[in-house]
Design an enzyme around this catalytic site. Structure first.
Site, short mmCIF file in Angstrom:
data_model
loop_
_atom_site.label_atom_id
_atom_site.label_comp_id
_atom_site.label_asym_id
_atom_site.label_seq_id
_atom_site.Cartn_x
_atom_site.Cartn_y
_atom_site.Cartn_z
N GLU A 184 17.31 -13.48 0.72
CA GLU A 184 18.70 -12.81 0.67
C GLU A 184 19.93 -13.71 0.79
O GLU A 184 20.92 -13.16 0.34
CB GLU A 184 18.35 -11.83 1.74
N HIS A 212 17.03 1.76 0.96
CA HIS A 212 16.18 2.20 2.33
C HIS A 212 17.08 2.50 3.43
O HIS A 212 16.57 1.95 4.52
CB HIS A 212 14.96 1.31 2.36
N ASP A 256 7.18 2.86 6.18
CA ASP A 256 7.23 1.42 6.54
C ASP A 256 7.60 1.34 8.16
O ASP A 256 7.42 0.10 8.44
CB ASP A 256 8.00 0.67 5.60
C1 LIG Z 1 12.87 -10.37 4.10
C2 LIG Z 1 12.23 -9.40 3.27
N1 LIG Z 1 12.62 -9.08 2.30
C3 LIG Z 1 11.75 -8.41 1.51
C4 LIG Z 1 10.91 -7.68 2.04
C5 LIG Z 1 10.03 -6.81 0.94
N2 LIG Z 1 8.71 -7.29 0.71
C6 LIG Z 1 7.40 -6.79 1.46
S1 LIG Z 1 6.28 -7.74 0.79
C7 LIG Z 1 6.99 -8.58 -0.26
C8 LIG Z 1 6.31 -9.43 -1.17
C9 LIG Z 1 6.07 -10.72 -0.51
O1 LIG Z 1 5.12 -11.40 -1.23
P1 LIG Z 1 3.63 -11.76 -0.37
O2 LIG Z 1 3.92 -11.76 1.02
O3 LIG Z 1 3.13 -12.94 -1.10
O4 LIG Z 1 3.01 -10.71 -0.77
P2 LIG Z 1 1.51 -10.29 -1.17
O5 LIG Z 1 0.61 -11.38 -1.41
O6 LIG Z 1 0.89 -9.36 -0.06
O7 LIG Z 1 1.63 -9.33 -2.30
C10 LIG Z 1 8.31 -8.32 -0.30
C11 LIG Z 1 9.44 -8.81 -1.02
C12 LIG Z 1 10.32 -7.95 3.29
N3 LIG Z 1 9.39 -7.30 3.73
N4 LIG Z 1 11.04 -8.73 3.89
#
Ligand SMILES: Cc1ncc(C[n+]2csc(CCOP(=O)(O)OP(=O)(O)O)c2C)c(N)n1
Ligand SMILES: Cc1ncc(C[n+]2csc(CCOP(=O)(O)OP(=O)(O)O)c2C)c(N)n1
Ligand SMILES: [Mg+2]
Ligand SMILES: [Mg+2]
Lengths: 330, 301, 330, 301
Positions: free
Chosen positions: C71, C122, C130
């Site tokens: 971000e 959100h 969440d």
């Molecule tokens: C700082 C932040 N930005 C965005 C999110 C939204 N978000 C939740 S999971 C995710 C994907 C992250 O990738 P990864 O942890 O590798 O996911 P997975 O392998 O479990 O699909 C995002 C962008 C978040 N939780 N925190």
């Protein structure tokens, strides 16, 4: 007159009043905490001397962590320490911490209830020549909106030390706000500092207005009160050194008789200390307020004196505000 | 494409850099008067690179600072702006005398650079770690607009401890951004001490290579070598390039070189171990710089 | 009654009122902006579909930048685009942007005057399951304290689209707040949205209180007003969809007659929309306010309905607040 | 020191992991009912590692979750908490039936893990990129208190796009932190697509090596190989260690494997290409898992 019960500095209105920066109080308080409690640790992001964490760092090198220029990591590492029995202080300039790590603090410290204290330095335009990027002017707004954190803004170096120590003695997150330049010593070691309580530093018979001031600007408020008294205008001046928890009872007491308020802070008016008081009064006893602080503007490079004057936060500005608000009583 | 750097041009640039250091000390002397503060070490170390940029590398027009085809010079480590201001004054963006207003109330030469108040300053900076990203944005706009300008971003070693830098490095690597060159002031200095003590960056080149950049190490106080590095950088088309400019902080003033105490302090503010007493620092610095100027002048020409 | 001049949704109070999420309005508005202006670009931090930036991304892949989970970089890259003739929209969840990049936005977008719009999604507890880490409940507080930025909080998906388009048409920074769940459509395409202006969506003869509501919660406020009317209590309900610049004239007009106020927002009370109104009234015409919103607490996992009820932001809570504030007048 | 993993123990762990996946699908089925959401892909991929951690690696006591000498398991990528909850329930931290309250109003099994509401959850997480730092802080407290516990931090590949991670990596490298092991769920999946498309991390191992870590690549769905990797990691004393666990997201359920659409969606919420229709997904998933359970059972024992 200065409240005789609060043991304030008797030389406050002397030409050569002693001066010191509130950040010096941070350094001293942190050192004392370190001496008293082996669980106190400190972290700093490449501003160790400027934030006065160096006193602690030199005495307790094994409990001091140099984080480099990395405020997010500093906050979350401190959170890890804070959930593991440590009392962790993090220090940097307030624009960067809690500025660059706002959400890190929200999640890992505040919501996570980690025992971490955030020391934000270089508050307000009185930071001076570094310019607006280094002057924290929204830090009260962005911390007081968090649930459950406490927010202290000491008025001088002595209160700075007390506020630091008080923060170290509670187990929950605290935001502490310090400023850079030397400012008059208002209190003495015997003056009370009680988190959540505001004290009336200036008292008078039949006051017509109440001035709430937070941080070093309290000095200008007291000088204003003294000068106004000579002009026949009596006021109460309150040291708003705890902004959260807000001393609602105190606020109602101090304003009940006057019915007119000036708030003074080196911070944006929007969301600041004055805003907190406006919320409380709107909820309990709505009264007119004149707000002293930055009026929806960034500042710039200059000496503290130049900037405080230009942005309307000096003694004169406070006096004018008092006169305006008294008129508004109608 | 960069023109060849002739012997004469090189000597001219060296003299310019020497003049820049003198103007810088003058500006910091004034800044101390104006407000009691100012950054010395970093700016001195970067005087050669700024001179090379403003007087040889950059495609720019001081008379038309907003010329849309100009190369962009983004300064990420905003605190070294005094040397940028000096180069800009020397180039004709504003009168040299204005340098004396550094850090003065209502000056255009803000303590940290602010876009809008001084034409030619491309972005606001000061908070570390943000300029690399800003520069990428500028370069992307250039691509979208099918412009040929190059975006140069100057960064520092200290700010490479900020995560934002690595987010940006990763993004530029993904983009294979090639209208864009980063130059880092790799001087092993930050506020609390030497970078390698405070928060080590080594192996630095390996980091950038692992982030899919092309890295070039160079002596940042050697104008010729630096210009050659820029030439090499411009030729790389499949990756973003970082020029790792090894510089000496405080360069040119014996009692300031490699001493981190001079990071953010103007001369004659305080007594400093190993330096002339307060009150003689500016004088001594100017003497050293003038002698060096003579030496350059006498170098066969 | 619903203000007949504002062309509101005539089916608003039907059981089967049409519903949509305000974020859908963002997606549509962004797409339209992209179609109208080749300088519009969009950046997203791995939440492209969830924030509805995918409509733009699919149509204009060369003007869309996938930033990954980063971000800070997103904000500062957008700033670079925004000072180079582009109109850059960044989108993520509001806890992360403007939360994780607060200072990045302050310096590179707001102070730097870059043409960037921050779309925070959100918002509020209505984010639901969440949990609190993903529910932005301080984002109004931390953005409205910045000088010169504008802050819009659309009340429904149609206004969401208008607010997005309005943001794209000014050259300065705007913070836009959207919510996740489907909520009733209150407006129609013909309802006015004017940045800096608040409209009275519910009007009545001799109103006794004014309700300011921001975001989807306006629906609850309107339902409350309707039910209160049946109980013999007349109110004015104002759509506070621009929080900055604050429509001070409007606020004074809408409260002049009633002298009693309820503010309703899915956000902390501290520093939020109600706080902005409290500041304005304290400065111009102090009046009692009852604040609906989070009372100094984080929320938790749950359905939006569960949470809105538990944290006192539903129709009933608003009605009670109206009754309380009317009592306070006397 | 880790005890040797006997053949019998390995089979037991495989069965536990299979059971974990079944409990997980049950929990997600409930979460969908409770609130219409829940993460599936990541948790399934990490079931083998969580099983290995809770039933072999961790020195812990479910009856005394705050035991001060316990190893710490910090979950940085909080969204995969359903699999942590499953392992905790299987270990006896709370009744298995409580898994059905996942994401339900007033549950202890919050959508993202929150310290304080459920004993055994060490930190609050959800916002990505913050757990590595938190884990370092926990490990430093262990050092200060002269404790022997090990801090394990689980992270994800997607969150390695956050600068905070690289700040933490740099700091751990500086500290040569050796009571601390990072395990990354390297599954090439994030919300918007495959990591290598969205924001590539490769060459990933080179990055960590350039940040002064010891890196171990392993198949994260091979319990034996993972335990061996932990053993190797524990023996490294001059550097922090990262175990790069290559996992298959959605592992164990044919129609979910390697499909990023399952990142944050519970089964039976929607029709998904390549999957059974909504309403049959849970059933089909359970069938596959049960068959796999039988297969393990019948593997010579
Ligand atoms: C700082 C932040 N930005 C965005 C999110 C939204 N978000 C939740 S999971 C995710 C994907 C992250 O990738 P990864 O942890 O590798 O996911 P997975 O392998 O479990 O699909 C995002 C962008 C978040 N939780 N925190
Ligand atoms: C985000 C942020 N944190 C802290 C600072 C304070 N600060 C200003 S300069 C500096 C040292 C940075 O090192 P470097 O840029 O390498 O300094 P130099 O080589 O010029 O001495 C720091 C920590 C800042 N400007 N921004
Ligand atoms: Mg440096
Ligand atoms: Mg992943």
């Amino acid at each position: 007159m200065l409240n005789p019960n609060l043991k304030l500095n008797p030389k406050l209105f002397d030409e050569d009043v002693e001066k010191d920066a509130t950040r010096i109080g941070f350094g001293k308080g942190l050192l004392k905490l370190g001496e008293a409690d082996p669980n106190v640790v400190a972290l700093c992001a490449d501003l160790t001397e400027s934030t006065n964490a160096h006193l602690f760092a030199e005495k307790f090198p094994e409990r001091f962590f140099e984080m480099g220029v990395a405020e997010q990591n500093m906050a979350a590492v401190a959170a890890g320490l804070g959930v593991s029995g440590k009392v962790a202080f993090i220090s940097s300039y307030a624009t960067f911490s809690p500025g660059k790590n706002w959400e890190t603090i929200r999640t890992t410290i505040v919501y996570n209830k980690a025992n971490v204290k955030i020391a934000g330095h270089h508050a307000g335009v009185m930071t001076g020549p570094d310019g607006s990027t280094h002057q924290a002017t929204e830090d009260i707004a962005i911390t007081r909106c968090w649930p459950d954190i406490e927010v202290y803004v000491p008025c001088d170096s002595i209160e700075g030390e007390k506020a630091t120590i008080a923060a170290g003695q509670i187990k929950t997150p605290v935001y502490l706000r310090y400023s850079r330049d030397k400012t008059p010593i208002i209190t003495t070691p015997d003056t009370p500092f009680t988190p959540g309580k505001m004290f009336d530093f200036w008292v008078s018979e039949n006051p017509q207005a109440t001035i709430f001031a937070t941080g070093y600007i309290l000095y200008y408020a007291l000088v204003a009160a003294r000068e106004l008294e000579n002009e026949g205008i009596n006021t109460t001046v309150v040291n708003a050194s705890t902004i959260k928890p807000l001393d609602i009872e105190g606020i109602l007491n101090y304003t009940n008789q006057t019915g007119a308020i000036v708030t003074a802070e080196d911070h944006q008016v929007m969301g600041g200390m004055g805003s907190a008081i406006a919320e409380a009064l709107a909820a309990h006893n709505p009264l007119p307020i004149e707000f002293i602080g930055l009026q929806n503007t960034f500042a710039e490079t200059g000496t503290p004196a130049d900037l405080i004057k230009k942005y309307g936060m000096d003694t004169n500005a406070i006096k004018e505000a008092v006169k305006r608000v008294i008129k508004r009583k109608g | 494409m960069l023109t060849e750097l002739s012997k004469e041009k090189l000597q001219e640039l060296k003299l310019k850099a020497n003049e820049a250091r003198q103007l810088l000390i003058g500006a910091l002397d004034a800044a101390r008067e104006n407000s009691g503060a100012g950054h010395t070490g970093g700016p001195l170390g970067m005087a050669d690179i700024f001179t090379a940029m403003y007087f040889h590398v950059l495609n720019h027009n001081p008379q038309d600072p907003d010329w849309e085809d100009r190369d962009r010079l983004i300064l990420s480590n905003g605190h070294i702006c005094p040397i940028r201001y000096v180069s800009m004054a020397q180039s004709g963006y504003f009168p040299v005398e204005e340098l004396k207003t550094l850090r003065k109330f209502e000056t255009r030469l803000q303590g940290h650079p602010h876009r809008g108040v001084l034409p030619g300053v491309e972005t606001t900076s000061g908070p570390l770690g943000e300029g690399l990203s800003q520069g990428i944005g500028v370069a992307l706009a250039g691509k979208l607009d099918k412009k040929n300008f190059i975006t140069y971003v100057l960064t520092s070693d200290g700010e490479h401890q900020e995560g934002n830098i690595w987010e940006a490095a990763m993004f530029a690597g993904k983009l294979k951004l090639n209208n864009f060159i980063q130059v880092i002031d790799y001087n092993n200095m930050q506020i609390d001490g030497n970078v390698e003590d405070i928060m080590p960056l080594e192996p630095f080149r390996a980091k950038y290579e692992a982030f899919n950049w092309h890295a070039i190490d160079v002596d940042g106080n050697d104008i010729k070598a630096f210009v050659d590095a820029v030439k090499e950088a411009q030729a790389v088309k499949d990756k973003p390039v970082i020029i790792i400019a090894h510089t000496v902080p405080g360069k040119g003033i014996s009692f300031m070189e490699n001493n981190y105490k001079w990071h953010g302090m103007p001369p004659d503010l305080k007594d400093v171990e190993g330096a002339p007493p307060k009150g003689e620092q500016v004088k001594k610095a100017m003497e050293e710089l003038k002698a060096e100027g003579e030496r350059i002048m006498n170098q066969e020409s």
